[in-house]
Design a protein around this motif. Structure first.
Motif, short mmCIF file in Angstrom:
data_model
loop_
_atom_site.label_atom_id
_atom_site.label_comp_id
_atom_site.label_asym_id
_atom_site.label_seq_id
_atom_site.Cartn_x
_atom_site.Cartn_y
_atom_site.Cartn_z
N LEU A 140 0.83 -1.21 0.00
CA LEU A 140 0.00 0.00 0.00
C LEU A 140 0.86 1.26 0.00
CD1 LEU A 140 -2.94 -0.82 2.46
CD2 LEU A 140 -3.02 -0.63 -0.04
N CYS A 141 1.88 1.27 0.86
CA CYS A 141 2.76 2.44 0.93
C CYS A 141 3.52 2.63 -0.38
CB CYS A 141 3.74 2.29 2.09
SG CYS A 141 2.98 2.53 3.71
N PHE A 142 4.03 1.55 -0.94
CA PHE A 142 4.75 1.63 -2.21
C PHE A 142 3.86 2.21 -3.31
CE2 PHE A 142 5.24 -0.62 -6.31
CZ PHE A 142 6.43 -0.05 -6.73
N LEU A 143 2.64 1.71 -3.43
CA LEU A 143 1.74 2.17 -4.48
C LEU A 143 1.32 3.62 -4.27
CD1 LEU A 143 -0.50 -1.00 -4.90
CD2 LEU A 143 1.31 -0.21 -6.41
N ILE A 162 3.04 6.00 -2.72
CA ILE A 162 4.18 6.87 -3.03
C ILE A 162 4.30 7.02 -4.55
CG2 ILE A 162 6.69 7.11 -2.93
CD1 ILE A 162 6.54 5.54 -0.24
N ALA A 163 4.13 5.92 -5.28
CA ALA A 163 4.20 5.96 -6.74
C ALA A 163 3.09 6.84 -7.30
CB ALA A 163 4.11 4.55 -7.30
N ARG A 164 1.90 6.74 -6.73
CA ARG A 164 0.76 7.51 -7.23
C ARG A 164 0.91 9.01 -6.94
NH1 ARG A 164 -4.66 9.04 -5.89
NH2 ARG A 164 -4.40 8.49 -3.71
N GLN A 165 1.40 9.34 -5.75
CA GLN A 165 1.49 10.74 -5.34
C GLN A 165 2.78 11.41 -5.80
OE1 GLN A 165 -0.92 12.35 -3.95
NE2 GLN A 165 -2.28 10.74 -3.21
N GLY A 166 3.84 10.62 -6.02
CA GLY A 166 5.13 11.20 -6.38
C GLY A 166 5.76 12.00 -5.27
N LEU A 223 -2.49 8.91 -14.99
CA LEU A 223 -1.67 7.74 -15.29
C LEU A 223 -1.17 7.07 -14.01
CD1 LEU A 223 0.39 9.02 -18.35
CD2 LEU A 223 -1.54 7.43 -18.36
N ALA A 224 -0.90 7.88 -12.99
CA ALA A 224 -0.51 7.30 -11.70
C ALA A 224 -1.64 6.45 -11.13
CB ALA A 224 -0.12 8.42 -10.72
N GLN A 225 -2.88 6.91 -11.27
CA GLN A 225 -4.02 6.13 -10.82
C GLN A 225 -4.19 4.86 -11.64
OE1 GLN A 225 -6.96 9.54 -10.94
NE2 GLN A 225 -7.50 8.70 -8.96
N LEU A 226 -3.88 4.94 -12.93
CA LEU A 226 -3.95 3.77 -13.80
C LEU A 226 -2.91 2.73 -13.38
CD1 LEU A 226 -5.23 2.46 -16.34
CD2 LEU A 226 -3.51 3.66 -17.70
N HIS A 227 -1.75 3.19 -13.02
CA HIS A 227 -0.69 2.29 -12.59
C HIS A 227 -1.11 1.43 -11.40
CE1 HIS A 227 3.07 2.69 -14.80
NE2 HIS A 227 2.89 4.00 -14.90
N VAL A 228 -1.83 2.03 -10.46
CA VAL A 228 -2.18 1.32 -9.23
C VAL A 228 -3.57 0.69 -9.28
CG1 VAL A 228 -0.66 2.77 -7.85
CG2 VAL A 228 -3.05 3.43 -8.10
N GLN A 261 5.10 9.24 -16.91
CA GLN A 261 4.30 8.25 -16.18
C GLN A 261 3.73 7.17 -17.09
OE1 GLN A 261 4.17 11.51 -15.62
NE2 GLN A 261 4.90 11.62 -13.51
N ILE A 262 3.85 7.32 -18.41
CA ILE A 262 3.31 6.31 -19.31
C ILE A 262 4.21 5.08 -19.38
CG2 ILE A 262 4.40 6.96 -21.50
CD1 ILE A 262 1.56 6.76 -22.76
N GLN A 263 5.40 5.20 -18.83
CA GLN A 263 6.33 4.07 -18.82
C GLN A 263 5.70 2.87 -18.11
OE1 GLN A 263 10.05 4.81 -16.85
NE2 GLN A 263 11.00 2.94 -17.58
#
Length: 307
Positions: A13-16, A18-22, A138-143, A158-160
């Motif tokens: 949860l924390c990892f995702l 952090i990735a979403r919020q940057g 895109l951050a929301q799509l990632h998670v 973020q499209i990577q």
């Protein structure tokens, strides 16, 4: 390597987040813990995985290549558990739902047509639309918080790790209110453009890069007075009540141009246009309602390509 049982749900949860919020601070607020606590949790996960998941600098954090790879598996894992819990708690006859991120490039013209066609074909369907900057969507799509994102986003870092399907190309244009002092000049005196306030997409967004490129191509020095926004509604109202020039994706203002509510300025060149498309997370199975949406988006986009 066997799955390390010391990796806990809180680590993912924390990892995702952090990735979403940057940002560690924003991620800590989102999960309601302190910033030192979220930093410690990430450090535990990185130690367990024996790799660094984020690069850190003054502007925030960014996934490392290892972090991108781990995201492909962590996000589906967490989403699958959420879906399982939701299935137990939801009503037996809850209608199907699709969660779509919509960039401002397609908000005014393409998406209303898509929604009308969807409503004709599916009597019970909830379409949940999120808007905002491409990086955020895109951050929301990632998670796994969105099923797909639609718009211009190919230049976004973020499209990577995501999958992009090109639909059509869309150019930027400059529009003004009826009776604007620059109307009637064909082509428009480019030097005169610098004398009027501008309405531009937010700095750092994909469409802003295309807008800046158009000014460079035309050797126009942008005015210092400007409104920066991704809101078509605010942009439209401001331009109609002032002498400001709106630098917009053509689809966003096409209906206004046809109805002569707004008029295009002729710079003598046309920006080649960016790629509008559907972005999805290849590591997550696309739900059936999202497949319905994508099918209709492709239909409408085909009519755009055909003119």
């Amino acid at each position: 390597m066997n799955l390390d049982t010391r990796i806990k749900f809180r680590h993912l949860l924390c990892f995702l987040e952090i990735a979403r919020q940057g940002s560690f601070a924003k991620a800590a607020d989102a999960v309601a813990i302190s910033q030192p606590a979220i930093s410690k949790t990430l450090k535990e996960l990185e130690d367990l995985l024996q790799t660094r998941l984020f690069d850190r600098d003054k502007s925030g954090v960014e996934l490392t290549p290892a972090g991108v790879r781990f995201m492909r598996y962590a996000a589906p894992c967490v989403q699958a558990l959420r879906d399982g819990v939701s299935s137990l708690r939801s009503e037996e006859h809850e209608p199907p739902q699709v969660r779509v991120g919509v960039l401002s490039t397609v908000e005014s013209l393409l998406m209303p047509e898509v929604l009308c066609r969807l409503n004709e074909r599916h009597a019970a369907l909830v379409v949940s639309v999120a808007t905002g900057p491409g990086a955020h969507l895109l951050a929301q799509l990632h998670v796994g918080e969105l099923d797909v994102v639609i718009g211009r986003m190919t230049d976004s870092p973020q499209i990577q790790g995501l999958m992009f399907e090109h639909l059509y190309s869309e150019a930027m244009t400059l529009v003004v209110r009826p009776g604007h002092p620059l109307l009637g000049q064909v082509p428009t005196d480019r030097a005169s453009v610098s004398r009027y306030p501008l309405v531009l997409p937010l700095a750092g967004t994909t469409i802003r890069k295309h807008a800046d490129s158009l000014f460079v191509q035309c050797a126009i020095e942008p005015a210092l007075q400007r409104l920066e926004t991704l809101s078509p509604t605010l942009s439209r109202r401001y331009v109609l009540s002032s002498d400001a020039i709106w630098v917009a994706p053509r689809d966003a203002v096409l209906l206004d141009i046809r109805e002569q509510a707004l008029f295009e300025l002729d710079l003598g060149v046309r920006e080649p246009g960016g790629s509008v498309g559907i972005c999805s997370n290849a590591s997550l199975a696309l739900p059936l309602p999202a497949q319905w949406l994508c099918d209709v988006v492709r239909e409408v986009a085909a009519s755009y390509r055909e003119g």
